[in-house]
Scaffold this motif. Structure first.
Motif, PDB file in Angstrom:
ATOM      1  N   ASP A 245       0.795  -1.226   0.000  1.00  0.00           N
ATOM      2  CA  ASP A 245       0.000   0.000   0.000  1.00  0.00           C
ATOM      3  C   ASP A 245       0.831   1.282   0.000  1.00  0.00           C
ATOM      4  OD1 ASP A 245      -2.211  -1.641   0.044  1.00  0.00           O
ATOM      5  OD2 ASP A 245      -2.637  -1.344   2.178  1.00  0.00           O
ATOM      6  N   TYR A 246       2.045   1.237   0.607  1.00  0.00           N
ATOM      7  CA  TYR A 246       2.786   2.480   0.791  1.00  0.00           C
ATOM      8  C   TYR A 246       4.222   2.493   0.286  1.00  0.00           C
ATOM      9  CZ  TYR A 246      -1.061   3.437   3.978  1.00  0.00           C
ATOM     10  OH  TYR A 246      -2.305   3.623   4.506  1.00  0.00           O
ATOM     11  N   VAL A 247       4.846   1.335   0.121  1.00  0.00           N
ATOM     12  CA  VAL A 247       6.280   1.320  -0.154  1.00  0.00           C
ATOM     13  C   VAL A 247       6.618   0.976  -1.602  1.00  0.00           C
ATOM     14  CG1 VAL A 247       8.487   0.271   0.488  1.00  0.00           C
ATOM     15  CG2 VAL A 247       6.791   0.815   2.268  1.00  0.00           C
ATOM     16  N   TYR A 248       6.142  -0.168  -2.068  1.00  0.00           N
ATOM     17  CA  TYR A 248       6.508  -0.600  -3.421  1.00  0.00           C
ATOM     18  C   TYR A 248       5.679   0.107  -4.474  1.00  0.00           C
ATOM     19  CZ  TYR A 248       9.779  -4.200  -2.032  1.00  0.00           C
ATOM     20  OH  TYR A 248      10.877  -4.855  -1.548  1.00  0.00           O
ATOM     21  N   ASP A 249       6.350   0.538  -5.520  1.00  0.00           N
ATOM     22  CA  ASP A 249       5.699   1.163  -6.665  1.00  0.00           C
ATOM     23  C   ASP A 249       5.057   0.041  -7.493  1.00  0.00           C
ATOM     24  OD1 ASP A 249       5.062   2.291  -9.147  1.00  0.00           O
ATOM     25  OD2 ASP A 249       6.834   3.569  -9.161  1.00  0.00           O
ATOM     26  N   LYS A 250       3.754   0.086  -7.640  1.00  0.00           N
ATOM     27  CA  LYS A 250       3.031  -0.971  -8.352  1.00  0.00           C
ATOM     28  C   LYS A 250       3.473  -1.103  -9.814  1.00  0.00           C
ATOM     29  CE  LYS A 250      -1.027  -0.690  -5.349  1.00  0.00           C
ATOM     30  NZ  LYS A 250      -0.268  -0.251  -4.234  1.00  0.00           N
ATOM     31  N   GLU A 251       4.062  -0.055 -10.346  1.00  0.00           N
ATOM     32  CA  GLU A 251       4.511  -0.099 -11.742  1.00  0.00           C
ATOM     33  C   GLU A 251       5.867  -0.777 -11.901  1.00  0.00           C
ATOM     34  OE1 GLU A 251       4.234   3.712 -13.618  1.00  0.00           O
ATOM     35  OE2 GLU A 251       2.151   3.973 -13.031  1.00  0.00           O
ATOM     36  N   ILE A 252       6.631  -0.948 -10.814  1.00  0.00           N
ATOM     37  CA  ILE A 252       7.941  -1.598 -10.964  1.00  0.00           C
ATOM     38  C   ILE A 252       8.082  -2.886 -10.161  1.00  0.00           C
ATOM     39  CG2 ILE A 252       9.114   0.565 -11.544  1.00  0.00           C
ATOM     40  CD1 ILE A 252      10.405   0.401  -8.722  1.00  0.00           C
ATOM     41  N   ILE A 253       7.081  -3.272  -9.391  1.00  0.00           N
ATOM     42  CA  ILE A 253       7.203  -4.475  -8.568  1.00  0.00           C
ATOM     43  C   ILE A 253       7.426  -5.732  -9.416  1.00  0.00           C
ATOM     44  CG2 ILE A 253       4.732  -5.028  -8.367  1.00  0.00           C
ATOM     45  CD1 ILE A 253       5.371  -5.602  -5.341  1.00  0.00           C
ATOM     46  N   GLN A 254       6.941  -5.733 -10.664  1.00  0.00           N
ATOM     47  CA  GLN A 254       7.176  -6.861 -11.567  1.00  0.00           C
ATOM     48  C   GLN A 254       8.345  -6.595 -12.514  1.00  0.00           C
ATOM     49  OE1 GLN A 254       3.720  -8.455 -13.600  1.00  0.00           O
ATOM     50  NE2 GLN A 254       2.388  -7.730 -11.968  1.00  0.00           N
ATOM     51  N   TYR A 255       9.003  -5.460 -12.344  1.00  0.00           N
ATOM     52  CA  TYR A 255      10.051  -5.046 -13.271  1.00  0.00           C
ATOM     53  C   TYR A 255      11.457  -5.255 -12.725  1.00  0.00           C
ATOM     54  CZ  TYR A 255      12.923  -1.752 -15.954  1.00  0.00           C
ATOM     55  OH  TYR A 255      13.909  -1.166 -16.686  1.00  0.00           O
TER      56      TYR A 255
END
Length: 152
Positions: free
Chosen positions: A38-48
């Motif tokens: 919710d607050y730390v990982y960027d949802k756009e790069i978590i799979q990158y």
């Protein structure tokens, strides 16, 4: 030459902008996962690309902060024990939780993940800091070393 022989002065300060009563308490691996997603990982790069974080807690389990340790490539990131311990010490943590993401989506810890967990646990002991957990995060779930009985 006389100036070269003098010891440097070191001044230690501890500044916080959050009252203790306002800090969330981390109890379960699920709490950590929610914080990270919710607050730390960027949802756009978590799979990158892989990123290693360190969650800093006080003795009461209250969140002191989250330190960004390293950012790497598709399937690895640097995990310098000295940087991890420096963040824990400077953050005044007595308890820490390692966290990193697996861009592949796999929740299975690697041999390197296992080795890192053991090395950080042993290094932290030298400073009377407890490694509570190591959590592997994906966009669809998590693996907790503590929940699986792999941190004692």
């Amino acid at each position: 030459m006389e100036n070269v022989l003098k010891v440097c002065d070191v001044k230690l300060t501890y500044k916080t902008k959050v009252k203790s009563s306002e800090r969330p308490v981390i109890v379960l691996a699920e709490d950590v996962y929610r914080l990270l997603i919710d607050y730390v990982y960027d949802k756009e790069i978590i799979q990158y690309k892989e990123c290693l974080k360190l969650i800093l807690l006080n003795k009461a389990g209250k969140l002191l902060g989250v330190a960004h340790i390293s950012e790497g490539g598709i399937d690895e990131t640097s995990a310098d024990i000295r940087i991890i311990m420096q963040a824990a010490i400077l953050g005044n943590a007595t308890r820490i939780i390692l966290a990193h993401n697996h861009p592949s989506g796999s929740l299975k810890p690697s041999t390197v993940d296992n080795l890192l967990t053991e090395r950080v646990k042993n290094a932290a002991k030298l400073f009377n800091i407890t490694l509570l957990d190591h959590i592997i995060v994906t966009d669809s779930g998590y693996f907790s070393y503590l929940d699986e009985g792999r941190i004692l």
